[in-house]
Design a protein around this motif. Structure first.
Motif, PDB file in Angstrom:
ATOM      1  N   ASN A 190       0.817  -1.212   0.000  1.00 19.24           N
ATOM      2  CA  ASN A 190       0.000   0.000   0.000  1.00 19.24           C
ATOM      3  C   ASN A 190       0.849   1.260   0.000  1.00 19.24           C
ATOM      4  O   ASN A 190       0.465   2.275  -0.565  1.00 19.24           O
ATOM      5  CB  ASN A 190      -0.936   0.012   1.218  1.00 19.24           C
ATOM      6  CG  ASN A 190      -2.001  -1.063   1.117  1.00 19.24           C
ATOM      7  OD1 ASN A 190      -2.333  -1.521   0.027  1.00 19.24           O
ATOM      8  ND2 ASN A 190      -2.522  -1.497   2.259  1.00 19.24           N
ATOM      9  N   ILE A 191       2.012   1.192   0.632  1.00 21.13           N
ATOM     10  CA  ILE A 191       2.900   2.359   0.673  1.00 21.13           C
ATOM     11  C   ILE A 191       3.542   2.597  -0.685  1.00 21.13           C
ATOM     12  O   ILE A 191       3.634   3.727  -1.153  1.00 21.13           O
ATOM     13  CB  ILE A 191       3.993   2.164   1.753  1.00 21.13           C
ATOM     14  CG1 ILE A 191       3.360   2.190   3.143  1.00 21.13           C
ATOM     15  CG2 ILE A 191       5.079   3.224   1.636  1.00 21.13           C
ATOM     16  CD1 ILE A 191       4.310   1.796   4.260  1.00 21.13           C
ATOM     17  N   ASN A 192       3.967   1.527  -1.323  1.00 20.94           N
ATOM     18  CA  ASN A 192       4.677   1.642  -2.593  1.00 20.94           C
ATOM     19  C   ASN A 192       3.927   0.885  -3.674  1.00 20.94           C
ATOM     20  O   ASN A 192       3.972  -0.346  -3.739  1.00 20.94           O
ATOM     21  CB  ASN A 192       6.102   1.097  -2.445  1.00 20.94           C
ATOM     22  CG  ASN A 192       6.946   1.278  -3.698  1.00 20.94           C
ATOM     23  OD1 ASN A 192       6.442   1.630  -4.762  1.00 20.94           O
ATOM     24  ND2 ASN A 192       8.240   1.037  -3.572  1.00 20.94           N
ATOM     25  N   GLY A 193       3.242   1.584  -4.520  1.00 15.82           N
ATOM     26  CA  GLY A 193       2.457   0.980  -5.588  1.00 15.82           C
ATOM     27  C   GLY A 193       3.291   0.294  -6.645  1.00 15.82           C
ATOM     28  O   GLY A 193       2.761  -0.433  -7.495  1.00 15.82           O
ATOM     29  N   GLN A 194       4.619   0.511  -6.641  1.00 11.51           N
ATOM     30  CA  GLN A 194       5.496  -0.128  -7.626  1.00 11.51           C
ATOM     31  C   GLN A 194       5.901  -1.547  -7.196  1.00 11.51           C
ATOM     32  O   GLN A 194       6.419  -2.299  -8.005  1.00 11.51           O
ATOM     33  CB  GLN A 194       6.771   0.721  -7.823  1.00 11.51           C
ATOM     34  CG  GLN A 194       6.506   2.124  -8.347  1.00 11.51           C
ATOM     35  CD  GLN A 194       5.822   2.090  -9.696  1.00 11.51           C
ATOM     36  OE1 GLN A 194       6.272   1.411 -10.611  1.00 11.51           O
ATOM     37  NE2 GLN A 194       4.730   2.826  -9.824  1.00 11.51           N
TER      38      GLN A 194
END
Length: 201
Positions: A190-194
Motif C-alpha cells: 500500500n505504501i509503494n504501488g510499484q
C-alpha cells in the motif's frame, strides 16, 4: 513423564518423546506434583544469544564454498582464517576433530559437511533451519516426509520405545516454488504501488 497430554490439540508438548536440554540451565528443576503433572520448582533465567560467532564462522565457510565450489586456502583481511579453519574452529570448541581431508576434495561431500555443521551447531535456536533449507532449495525434501518418533501414547517402556510415524496437531505444507519466497506485507504494498507481490501470494 514423556510430556504427552493425551490430546494432539495442545501445543507445548513433546510429539516425539524427546526433550531438548539446550538453553535449559542445569540448576532449573521440575518436580512431579500429587496429581502426576510436572511443575517448575526452580527456574533459572539466562540471556538468549540472537547471534553467535559460530554462526558467523559457518556462514563464512558456506559463502566461501558456494562462490566457486571449493574452499579457499587463504583468509581475508576482515577474517584472517580460511573457511576450513572456520569450520574446524566451531568443531574444535567442543572437542570434535577437524573436518577430514576426504571432504575437501569433493564438492558434494563438502557442501553436505558444511550444511550438517550448521544444522548440528545451530539446532533448536529457533530461526536458522527453516531459512537454511529454503536458501539451499531443499525445503520440499526436508519438510514433506513424516518424521519418525517414539510412540508417545505408550504407557510402558516396551510400548513407548517403538518407532512410529510422528503425529502432529497440524499438517506440514510446503508448496514449491511459492514457499521459497515470503509474502510482502500488504502494508508495504500500500505504501509503494510499484512493489509486486511475490508469486503465489
Amino acid at each position: 513423564p514423556q510430556g504427552f497430554t493425551g490430546s494432539y490439540d495442545y501445543e507445548y508438548q513433546s510429539y516425539n518423546g524427546y526433550f531438548c536440554q539446550k538453553w535449559v540451565n542445569e540448576q532449573s528443576k521440575m518436580t512431579l506434583n500429587s496429581s502426576g503433572n510436572y511443575s517448575v520448582s526452580t527456574y533459572m533465567s539466562y540471556v538468549f544469544p540472537y547471534m553467535r560467532i559460530a554462526e558467523l564462522y559457518l556462514s563464512y565457510a558456506e559463502a566461501d564454498f558456494e562462490y566457486d565450489g571449493t574452499l579457499s586456502d587463504y583468509g581475508y583481511q576482515c577474517l584472517p582464517m580460511t573457511a576450513l579453519d572456520a569450520v574446524n574452529k566451531v568443531r574444535n570448541r567442543i572437542g570434535m576433530p577437524d573436518v577430514l581431508d576426504k571432504f575437501t576434495g569433493s564438492a558434494p561431500l563438502l557442501r553436505e559437511r558444511i550444511r550438517n555443521e550448521r544444522c548440528v551447531e545451530l539446532a533448536f535456536e529457533g530461526h536458522h533451519y527453516y531459512h537454511d533449507i529454503r536458501r539451499w532449495k531443499i525445503a520440499e525434501e526436508c519438510l514433506r516426509p513424516i518424521p519418525k518418533a517414539w510412540n508417545i501414547e505408550g504407557d510402558t517402556p516396551e510400548k513407548f520405545y517403538k518407532l512410529v510415524d510422528m503425529k502432529e496437531n497440524d499438517t506440514r505444507i510446503f508448496t514449491t516454488p511459492k514457499h521459497y519466497w515470503l509474502a510482502i506485507p500488504n502494508s508495504q504494498l500500500n505504501i509503494n504501488g510499484q512493489l509486486v507481490q511475490n508469486p503465489g501470494y
